[in-house]
Design a protein around this motif. Structure first.
Motif, short mmCIF file in Angstrom:
data_model
loop_
_atom_site.label_atom_id
_atom_site.label_comp_id
_atom_site.label_asym_id
_atom_site.label_seq_id
_atom_site.Cartn_x
_atom_site.Cartn_y
_atom_site.Cartn_z
N UNK A 45 40.80 41.00 36.17
CA UNK A 45 41.67 40.26 37.91
C UNK A 45 42.57 40.56 38.20
N UNK A 46 42.57 41.20 39.15
CA UNK A 46 43.90 41.64 39.88
C UNK A 46 44.79 40.27 40.24
N UNK A 47 44.52 39.53 41.01
CA UNK A 47 44.97 38.32 41.29
C UNK A 47 44.94 36.40 41.05
N UNK A 140 42.12 37.70 49.21
CA UNK A 140 41.02 38.21 49.16
C UNK A 140 40.81 39.04 47.71
N UNK A 141 39.95 38.24 46.56
CA UNK A 141 39.77 38.18 45.69
C UNK A 141 39.87 39.43 45.18
N UNK A 142 39.86 40.27 44.34
CA UNK A 142 39.31 41.97 43.50
C UNK A 142 39.43 41.80 41.97
N UNK A 178 33.75 34.12 37.96
CA UNK A 178 35.16 35.28 37.56
C UNK A 178 36.71 34.31 37.53
N UNK A 179 37.33 35.06 36.81
CA UNK A 179 38.70 34.20 36.85
C UNK A 179 39.64 35.28 36.04
N UNK A 180 40.84 34.98 35.40
CA UNK A 180 41.34 36.04 34.47
C UNK A 180 41.15 35.99 32.72
N UNK A 181 40.00 34.92 32.67
CA UNK A 181 39.29 36.30 31.71
C UNK A 181 38.33 36.50 31.58
N UNK A 182 37.87 36.57 33.13
CA UNK A 182 36.88 38.25 33.32
C UNK A 182 36.27 37.63 33.93
N UNK A 183 33.96 37.68 33.65
CA UNK A 183 33.41 38.04 34.49
C UNK A 183 32.27 37.41 34.33
N UNK A 184 31.73 37.05 34.74
CA UNK A 184 30.32 36.76 33.92
C UNK A 184 29.36 36.41 35.46
#
Length: 228
Positions: A45-47, A140-142, A178-184
């Motif tokens: 999570x870049x941002x 814009x979340x990446x 997704x958040x700073x922990x990862x994406x599901x």
């Protein structure tokens, strides 16, 4: 209340829950193996300051480092049209199909502006993005492996096909979180039972933590409770 009468959370309600808690809740529903449905450590999570990302995937296979492959305007227009027609918020999901993936950049300020204008909240890619300052300003979340300065020979190869993003299988329309922990990926068949499952996970963890912080806590007090 029967399962058919249970409420299904909105995107905003899903965004109110952190990704690990949702992942734990989905596991309790036994809809897939616990080793599936999430992205690996490389997808960052870049941002994180922008908060959680949740929405519906719009997929495309792209290629960045093959100068022999011509760019076609139609493929880009097809991609923007797919984002525009997607349920909202949309999340663009790119898979690099060419070589030299460490050099591949899949989105910058201009593409992010177009995607946002057509209803996308963010993008996930198995390679890199650029223009971080500008995309942060766009909110814009990446989720990507990192950043690369050049867009090289980026082209859109196919739109709407199933993709593999660092091993995470994604189809257009899949619900991602997704958040700073990862994406599901959130299975659609979990949605009716997910609110209750999340409440159960939170209640169990709260009870375990209260035990852990109580005077005289011993390992034996976990017997029969650790895997309940």
């Amino acid at each position: 209340m029967s399962e058919g009468q249970q409420s299904v959370w909105t995107i905003d309600q899903l965004k109110a829950v952190d990704t690990p808690t949702l992942a734990n809740a989905i596991e309790t529903l036994h809809l897939r193996p616990n080793t599936e449905g999430f992205a690996p450590v490389e997808l960052r999570c870049l941002f994180p300051e922008l908060g959680r990302l949740c929405g519906y995937a719009v997929t495309a296979q792209v290629e960045s480092m093959t100068p022999a492959s011509p760019k076609e305007e139609k493929a880009f227009i097809d991609l923007f049209q797919a984002v525009s027609e997607s349920p909202k918020p949309a999340i663009v999901a790119f898979q690099e199909i060419g070589g030299h993936a460490d050099f591949a950049t899949h989105c910058g300020e201009v593409m992010a502006t177009f995607f946002a204008r057509f209803g996308a909240a963010g993008l996930i890619t198995d390679c890199a993005v650029r223009d971080l300052e500008q995309m942060r300003a766009l909110r814009f979340q990446c989720f990507a492996r990192g950043a690369v300065g050049s867009h090289s020979n980026f082209r859109v190869a196919r739109v709407g096909v199933p993709v593999q993003v660092l091993g995470l299988a994604i189809r257009s329309g899949d619900l991602l979180h997704g958040d700073e922990n990862g994406l599901i990926e959130i299975p659609r068949e979990s949605l009716a039972r997910l609110p209750q499952a999340v409440d159960s996970v939170k209640a169990r963890e709260k009870a375990l933590m209260e035990s852990a912080l109580s005077p005289g806590f011993t390992p034996q007090q976990l017997r029969g409770r650790f895997f309940e």
